[in-house]
Design a protein around this motif. Structure first.
Motif: not given
Length: 260
Positions: A105-113, A131-136
């Motif tokens: 998630a931190d590497k690609v900058g978006t949500t993982i399920s 982490q560190g992304r305000g809107i996901v």
């Protein structure tokens, strides 16, 4: 001291009977049944149709069941599915995937399920936001994914129950059914699934995780449609596939030789 006799008309006894009946109705889903009808419940439990209908509508009002129109009847409700998601979250693949999902998630900058297969379809068992992304974009644990999503296509491509796979595909209307069948074939060749939803503006990328029994989970990236066309797309696919392969190895599984 003499205790009063408890009869069926005593509130406590009536409550116990109601709970018992609700348990019996939910138990009818245990054999892989995905929906119930009033007549079917009445026949299975020896109830009259009016009583069966009253129980089903009351359970639907409490989110234990949901009303289904195609096919007509009742399916498992959102409350049961959320609880089921928490229960399947205790499976080994879910525990092992936690740290790897955080890194991805931190590497690609978006949500993982992470989704697991159930009689109702793929159910989200774990979600990891970056982490560190305000809107996901995100999912709730216990969410049942539609049959034409990337997560579902991964399971349809590699599940060994061909009859169940075919039944799931036939549940889709055209042209969604033909499109999904084509995607299943593509996933069997490449080991990766993509799906875009114009309705909610999302894009899903998914890869299978295998254990010793076969496909056991679908690892997915979820983001906006715009992410499917930008330069990061191939970068994300590579990281997703690497994470899925790593988890497969840790679970002692292996992908089919014919992938790729």
């Amino acid at each position: 001291m003499t205790m009063p006799e408890t009869t069926a008309s005593t509130p406590g006894r009536a409550d116990i009977q109601a709970v018992d009946r609700v348990g019996q109705i939910l138990g009818l889903f245990a054999d892989g049944t995905t929906h119930l009808t009033t007549n079917g419940v009445a026949l299975a439990l020896g109830l009259n149709r009016t009583t069966a209908h009253r129980y089903l509508t009351s359970m639907a009002a409490e989110d234990l069941l949901r009303v289904s129109t195609d096919p007509p009847g009742y399916g498992l409700g959102s409350l049961i599915l959320r609880l089921g998601g928490q229960a399947i979250g205790k499976r080994r693949v879910v525990a092992i995937s936690a740290e790897r999902m955080t890194r991805l998630a931190d590497k690609v900058g978006t949500t993982i399920s992470l989704s697991l297969w159930t009689p109702a379809g793929p159910v989200v068992a774990r979600v990891q936001e970056p982490q560190g992304r305000g809107i996901v974009l995100t999912y709730r644990v216990g969410t049942v994914m539609p049959v034409d999503t990337a997560q579902a296509v991964v399971f349809l491509a590699f599940r060994r129950d061909a009859e169940d796979v075919e039944e799931s595909l036939r549940s889709l209307p055209e042209p969604a059914q033909s499109i999904t069948r084509a995607k299943v074939g593509e996933v069997r060749r490449t080991g990766l699934a993509t799906a875009v939803s114009e309705v909610n503006g999302t894009c899903g990328l998914a890869a299978p995780i295998f254990d010793s029994t076969g496909v056991c989970a679908a690892l997915a990236i979820v983001d906006t449609i715009g992410s499917a066309t930008n330069s990061a797309f191939s970068h994300r696919l590579g990281h997703l596939q690497e994470a899925a392969q790593d988890l497969t190895a840790r679970l002692g599984g292996s992908a089919p030789d014919w992938i790729g």
